[in-house]
Structures are given as C-alpha cells and as structure tokens.
Write a protein that holds these residues in place. Structure first.
Motif, PDB file in Angstrom:
ATOM      1  N   TYR A   6       0.863  -1.181   0.000  1.00  0.00           N
ATOM      2  CA  TYR A   6       0.000   0.000   0.000  1.00  0.00           C
ATOM      3  C   TYR A   6       0.896   1.226   0.000  1.00  0.00           C
ATOM      4  O   TYR A   6       1.601   1.498   0.971  1.00  0.00           O
ATOM      5  N   ARG A   7       0.862   1.972  -1.111  1.00  0.00           N
ATOM      6  CA  ARG A   7       1.834   3.043  -1.330  1.00  0.00           C
ATOM      7  C   ARG A   7       1.383   4.402  -0.833  1.00  0.00           C
ATOM      8  O   ARG A   7       2.191   5.322  -0.738  1.00  0.00           O
ATOM      9  N   ALA A   8       0.116   4.552  -0.524  1.00  0.00           N
ATOM     10  CA  ALA A   8      -0.359   5.802   0.065  1.00  0.00           C
ATOM     11  C   ALA A   8       0.022   5.829   1.544  1.00  0.00           C
ATOM     12  O   ALA A   8       0.647   4.902   2.060  1.00  0.00           O
ATOM     13  N   GLY A   9      -0.349   6.905   2.238  1.00  0.00           N
ATOM     14  CA  GLY A   9      -0.007   7.022   3.642  1.00  0.00           C
ATOM     15  C   GLY A   9      -0.656   5.942   4.487  1.00  0.00           C
ATOM     16  O   GLY A   9      -1.771   5.494   4.198  1.00  0.00           O
ATOM     17  N   ILE A  58      -7.362   2.113   6.088  1.00  0.00           N
ATOM     18  CA  ILE A  58      -7.178   2.544   4.705  1.00  0.00           C
ATOM     19  C   ILE A  58      -8.510   2.525   3.955  1.00  0.00           C
ATOM     20  O   ILE A  58      -9.453   1.833   4.341  1.00  0.00           O
ATOM     21  N   ALA A  59      -8.559   3.300   2.884  1.00  0.00           N
ATOM     22  CA  ALA A  59      -9.790   3.436   2.105  1.00  0.00           C
ATOM     23  C   ALA A  59      -9.893   2.281   1.113  1.00  0.00           C
ATOM     24  O   ALA A  59      -9.318   2.325   0.023  1.00  0.00           O
ATOM     25  N   LEU A  60     -10.635   1.256   1.502  1.00  0.00           N
ATOM     26  CA  LEU A  60     -10.900   0.109   0.641  1.00  0.00           C
ATOM     27  C   LEU A  60     -12.400  -0.133   0.608  1.00  0.00           C
ATOM     28  O   LEU A  60     -13.144   0.299   1.491  1.00  0.00           O
ATOM     29  N   ASP A  61     -12.847  -0.865  -0.408  1.00  0.00           N
ATOM     30  CA  ASP A  61     -14.237  -1.281  -0.465  1.00  0.00           C
ATOM     31  C   ASP A  61     -14.599  -1.989   0.845  1.00  0.00           C
ATOM     32  O   ASP A  61     -13.920  -2.938   1.252  1.00  0.00           O
ATOM     33  N   PRO A  62     -15.632  -1.533   1.559  1.00  0.00           N
ATOM     34  CA  PRO A  62     -15.965  -2.106   2.866  1.00  0.00           C
ATOM     35  C   PRO A  62     -16.204  -3.613   2.835  1.00  0.00           C
ATOM     36  O   PRO A  62     -15.826  -4.335   3.764  1.00  0.00           O
ATOM     37  N   GLY A  63     -16.844  -4.086   1.772  1.00  0.00           N
ATOM     38  CA  GLY A  63     -17.098  -5.516   1.674  1.00  0.00           C
ATOM     39  C   GLY A  63     -15.814  -6.311   1.545  1.00  0.00           C
ATOM     40  O   GLY A  63     -15.662  -7.380   2.162  1.00  0.00           O
ATOM     41  N   VAL A  64     -14.886  -5.810   0.733  1.00  0.00           N
ATOM     42  CA  VAL A  64     -13.597  -6.488   0.565  1.00  0.00           C
ATOM     43  C   VAL A  64     -12.837  -6.488   1.883  1.00  0.00           C
ATOM     44  O   VAL A  64     -12.292  -7.515   2.319  1.00  0.00           O
ATOM     45  N   LYS A  65     -12.821  -5.326   2.534  1.00  0.00           N
ATOM     46  CA  LYS A  65     -12.092  -5.230   3.797  1.00  0.00           C
ATOM     47  C   LYS A  65     -12.677  -6.188   4.833  1.00  0.00           C
ATOM     48  O   LYS A  65     -11.935  -6.846   5.580  1.00  0.00           O
ATOM     49  N   ASP A 112      -9.673  -2.835  -5.714  1.00  0.00           N
ATOM     50  CA  ASP A 112      -9.950  -3.370  -4.377  1.00  0.00           C
ATOM     51  C   ASP A 112     -10.433  -4.807  -4.426  1.00  0.00           C
ATOM     52  O   ASP A 112     -10.049  -5.643  -3.591  1.00  0.00           O
ATOM     53  N   ARG A 113     -11.266  -5.117  -5.412  1.00  0.00           N
ATOM     54  CA  ARG A 113     -11.850  -6.460  -5.486  1.00  0.00           C
ATOM     55  C   ARG A 113     -10.806  -7.544  -5.720  1.00  0.00           C
ATOM     56  O   ARG A 113     -11.033  -8.719  -5.404  1.00  0.00           O
ATOM     57  N   ILE A 133      -6.975 -12.916  -1.668  1.00  0.00           N
ATOM     58  CA  ILE A 133      -6.291 -13.262  -0.421  1.00  0.00           C
ATOM     59  C   ILE A 133      -7.090 -14.308   0.344  1.00  0.00           C
ATOM     60  O   ILE A 133      -6.527 -15.265   0.903  1.00  0.00           O
ATOM     61  N   VAL A 134      -8.415 -14.156   0.359  1.00  0.00           N
ATOM     62  CA  VAL A 134      -9.273 -15.092   1.076  1.00  0.00           C
ATOM     63  C   VAL A 134      -9.132 -16.494   0.495  1.00  0.00           C
ATOM     64  O   VAL A 134      -8.991 -17.486   1.220  1.00  0.00           O
TER      65      VAL A 134
END
Length: 298
Positions: free
Chosen positions: A35-38, A47-54, A106-107, A112-113
């Motif tokens: 993850y290259r952003a802050g 971090i800002a990811l799709d809530p379902g994916v997270k 994001d999807r 990973i799952v």
C-alpha cells in the motif's frame, strides 16, 4: 525557557534496560498488502478500501489468527508496477509456504481469502519486514527507516517496510517471515549483521525477541539456552515440556541434533513498574517480563 526533551519510548526502554527476550507476539500466518499511500495509525483497518472487501479479508485473517500488515519498498514508489499481496505461513517442520499475487482494484484483494484456503508454495526466500509505522509510534519511524535503508541496500528484493508489528519500545523491530522470528533494538549496523546471520540459518540471541510459535516464557527459555550454548539454527531446539506453577514456569528445551543438550530452564514472570511504554500512550501501563532464575543441562 528550556524546551523539554521529546519523549521517545525506545530511548526510555533502553535506559530502563527493558528485557527483550519473550516479547515476540504469537503468529504463524501473515497477510502482506503493498500500500503506497499514507499509512493511518491503525494500518489496514484505516485505509480506504471497499468495505465488503475489507470485511472479507479481516474475517479470514481472524479465522486464521493471521496478522495483516501493509508493506512498501524503502524509498521507492514502484508506480510502474502493480502492488503485491501475499499470504505467508509458518510450518513447524520448516516447510514454510508463501502465496503472492498482485492487485489494482480493491476487489482483487478477495484473492487473499482464497489463498488462505490453499496450501501455498515452498521454496520462496524469507521476507524481511522492518516496522516504520511512524503514525503509530514515532520511534518506529526514527529508528526503523535507517534500518530499512541499510537492509534494502543489501537485500533489495527481500526487504519491505511494514506497519505495526508490536513492541514499539524495542524499535527498530525486524520480523523475518514466514520463519516467525522477531528481532529488536536494532540499528543500521547491527541489523545487517543479524539478518545476514539469520539468512545463513544462524540465530544469535542478543537482539532476539522470540520465535512467534512459542509462548513468552518459552521464548525467554530458548533465548537463555542460546546465550548459554551459543547460536543455533531455527529448528535446532524444540520445547518438550512446559509446566506452570503460578508465576513460575519450568521449560524443557531439547536439542534435536547430535551434540546438542537438553536444558531445564526456570522462568519467573514479574510485572514491571508503570511506565509510558509507547511514544503516543495516553497513560502509563505495565509490562510483564520473564526472568531466568536457573538453567542447567539434563
């Protein structure tokens, strides 16, 4: 008026002489996400990811007791390459496995799952993680980044900066995964020596926080054996028996190869005085340390 010196938890821990043995967090699986952003203070959760994916990745990690770490290369944006993800597993028989993939959307991270339900691949080199999570703890950035730079100069393909691995006061912290070995109190010079020895399967106890498949008293016992008998390979010793009696443990540490002894180690747990244990702690807290009270062969 004199400006008060900034409090740094790693400086304070060194002045107190906080013991390092027995401080590695438990873990046998790691999820790495480039993850290259802050990096927010709470890492992956922030971090800002799709809530379902997270939610799916987080649930899968909890089910496996896997630690999710954000990673990035030291001093490189890698903007021309797709970011990576990985699932790494420790195996007691030393057949550690890794599964790597890339993501752009994001999807893609849902893979990973699926990867957590597959065996993974053997034969990959160890991954060297250096905690540089400055928004989590100042010392991790101040002490971690020089270490990440020094290690990256030598092993650019193996080394990643990462988010919080625990034990901020022992910065700079290095985690070697999926080997499951944590080191601390490192600087640029000592880190290169420690990692070089580790990659040669020669583990020294001086900077060893512990093996992540062991409990804290077992980690402390094994560290004591290495101090007494000398450095060893990762799987040269096995914990054969651990007996607890209130705040004391008796740990039998046995060498697996000819020429290595069996040791009986007695450990006493003590709770230290209240201190500010991290740079950003809002109140003092107390840590438990594991002191070796006796060690003998047989």
């Amino acid at each position: 008026m004199t400006t008060p010196a900034r409090f740094l938890c790693s400086d304070a821990a060194r002045l107190r002489g906080d013991p390092i043995a027995g401080t590695a967090p438990y873990g046998s699986a790691w999820i790495l996400i480039e993850y290259r952003a802050g990096w927010p203070p709470n890492g992956f959760a922030g971090i800002a990811l799709d809530p379902g994916v997270k939610a799916r990745v987080s649930a899968a990690a909890r089910a496996m007791r896997a630690r999710i770490l954000l990673i990035r290369r030291h001093g490189r944006s890698r903007s021309d390459e797709r970011p990576l993800w990985a699932v790494l597993r420790y195996d007691a028989g030393s057949a550690h496995t890794q599964k790597w993939g890339t993501w752009g959307d994001d999807r893609d991270l849902v893979e990973i799952v699926a990867a957590m339900d597959t065996p993974g691949e053997q034969g990959h080199p160890s991954v060297i993680l250096v905690c540089t999570h400055g928004l989590r703890d100042t010392c991790c950035a101040l002490r971690g980044r020089p270490v990440a730079g020094a290690l990256s100069d030598v092993w650019p393909q193996l080394v990643w900066e990462c988010t919080h691995v625990g034990g901020d006061r022992f910065a700079a912290n290095v985690a070697v995964v999926p080997d499951g070995v944590y080191y601390g109190n490192l600087d640029a010079l000592s880190a290169v020596t420690v990692v070089e020895e580790h990659l040669s399967d020669h583990i020294h106890p001086n900077h060893l926080r512990g093996y992540t498949d062991l409990t804290p008293p077992q980690q402390a016992a094994l560290s004591a054996v290495l101090h007494h008998a000398g450095p060893s390979r990762r799987h040269d010793y096995v914990i054969e028996e651990t007996v607890r009696d209130d705040d004391r443990w008796r740990v039998r540490v046995t060498g697996r190869l000819a020429g290595l002894s069996t040791f009986q180690v007695e450990i006493h747990a003590r709770r230290a005085r209240m201190h500010q244990l991290t740079c950003r702690a809002l109140s003092p807290s107390s840590a438990v340390y594991y002191d070796v009270t006796s060690l003998h062969a047989g």
